[in-house]
Motif scaffolding. Sequence first.
Motif, mmCIF file in Angstrom:
data_model
loop_
_atom_site.group_PDB
_atom_site.id
_atom_site.type_symbol
_atom_site.label_atom_id
_atom_site.label_comp_id
_atom_site.label_asym_id
_atom_site.label_seq_id
_atom_site.Cartn_x
_atom_site.Cartn_y
_atom_site.Cartn_z
ATOM 1 N N ARG A 142 4.485 1.583 -2.066
ATOM 2 C CA ARG A 142 6.080 1.397 -2.183
ATOM 3 C C ARG A 142 6.194 -0.159 -2.058
ATOM 4 O O ARG A 142 5.174 -0.820 -1.472
ATOM 5 C CB ARG A 142 6.761 1.934 -0.840
ATOM 6 N N LEU A 143 7.258 -0.727 -2.853
ATOM 7 C CA LEU A 143 7.630 -1.923 -2.616
ATOM 8 C C LEU A 143 8.481 -2.169 -1.455
ATOM 9 O O LEU A 143 9.478 -1.407 -1.288
ATOM 10 C CB LEU A 143 8.138 -2.422 -4.067
ATOM 11 N N ARG A 144 8.459 -3.126 -0.797
ATOM 12 C CA ARG A 144 9.261 -3.499 0.475
ATOM 13 C C ARG A 144 10.453 -3.818 -0.064
ATOM 14 O O ARG A 144 10.464 -4.813 -0.961
ATOM 15 C CB ARG A 144 8.617 -4.728 1.116
ATOM 16 N N ALA A 213 14.778 -6.350 -7.937
ATOM 17 C CA ALA A 213 13.815 -6.729 -7.081
ATOM 18 C C ALA A 213 12.428 -6.944 -7.336
ATOM 19 O O ALA A 213 11.831 -7.861 -6.907
ATOM 20 C CB ALA A 213 13.868 -5.581 -5.807
ATOM 21 N N LEU A 214 11.918 -6.131 -8.186
ATOM 22 C CA LEU A 214 10.393 -6.087 -8.628
ATOM 23 C C LEU A 214 10.131 -7.514 -9.239
ATOM 24 O O LEU A 214 9.250 -8.315 -9.076
ATOM 25 C CB LEU A 214 10.066 -5.031 -9.420
ATOM 26 N N GLY A 219 8.116 -13.279 -9.230
ATOM 27 C CA GLY A 219 8.380 -14.506 -9.724
ATOM 28 C C GLY A 219 8.598 -14.429 -11.112
ATOM 29 O O GLY A 219 8.596 -15.390 -11.931
ATOM 30 N N LEU A 220 9.128 -13.409 -11.802
ATOM 31 C CA LEU A 220 9.578 -13.056 -13.231
ATOM 32 C C LEU A 220 10.931 -13.568 -13.244
ATOM 33 O O LEU A 220 12.029 -12.981 -12.615
ATOM 34 C CB LEU A 220 9.300 -11.676 -13.500
ATOM 35 N N PRO A 221 11.363 -14.290 -14.553
ATOM 36 C CA PRO A 221 12.783 -14.242 -15.051
ATOM 37 C C PRO A 221 13.402 -12.898 -15.210
ATOM 38 O O PRO A 221 12.755 -11.934 -15.561
ATOM 39 C CB PRO A 221 12.619 -14.977 -16.448
ATOM 40 N N ARG A 222 14.745 -12.930 -15.075
ATOM 41 C CA ARG A 222 15.492 -11.780 -15.098
ATOM 42 C C ARG A 222 16.265 -11.615 -16.541
ATOM 43 O O ARG A 222 16.852 -12.906 -17.073
ATOM 44 C CB ARG A 222 16.715 -11.757 -14.068
#
Length: 301
Positions: A142-144, A213-214, A219-222
């Motif tokens: 799971r991702l926090r 959130a992922l 650190g990826l652009p939205r």
Amino acid sequence: MAHTASSHYIGRFAPSPTGPLHFGSLVAAVGSWLDARHHGGRWALRIEDVDRTRAVAGADSAILRSLEHHGLSWDGDIVYQTQRDDAYATTLETLIERGLAFPCSCTRRELKATGHPGPAGIVYPGTCRDGLAPGKRARSWRLRSPDTPCTFTDRRLGPQQADIATEIGDFIIRRGDGLFAYHLAMVVDDDDIGVTDIVRGADLLIATAPQMALRDALGLPRPRHLHLPLAMHDNGRKLSKQTRAEPIRDVDAADNLTRALRFLGHAPPSHLHGAPPAEQLAWASAHWQPGALPEGDRTAA
């Protein structure tokens, strides 16, 4: 996962091969195609078969044929998620190394007993957030969830906000059966081709916050988002394969396209009703205006 930064528009259509296209999926394809072409951008095609358990043999070929019959040409090679496991595994390892992902032993039955309903299903109660209980083994990852609400602006629906921690909880990025989860696969794939704009049905609005959130965690652009109105049955249920929506007939491509454009608030002039798809799409891409999209979901009349 790195890609060359560019201000150029890159969109995509990403159907699941669980059956042929129906009118609702055609509307999503047409809307995303028009937005890309209106901006002079690229339109990529991805077959979202990351969930092998739901894929139907031959469905991907039927989808491709329907897109071609309706004049919806794509750019570049078709991406199949079943060929992308190495990229997903690398991303999961990155999240683990950064302390942003944790193993979870919870079963669905346990979550149903300890969690509470939320807008996207059972809200994860954080059972394994601080480590697995003695004697328990990891089933999923799971991702926090972030501590602060996720905010973004949809191009049709306006400002949006979701508190992932309280509305969804720490969400799964690798399932208990070993398959990578939809959110992780989609984010990795979109970043790999440099998607700048996501245009899809409003039923996926709920998925945007966890995907944001992922992206933030990596650190990826939205990308920008535009969620289209949904095509509904007369009984108010969304057209889908689960609600037995009728497949579109490729031989009726010209009429199907006229209906889809009308549904999207971009009815072509009368002399183009039923015209060859290329002619209808040329008119629609020149006149495309997201502001003309209907405000709410509509029946597929």
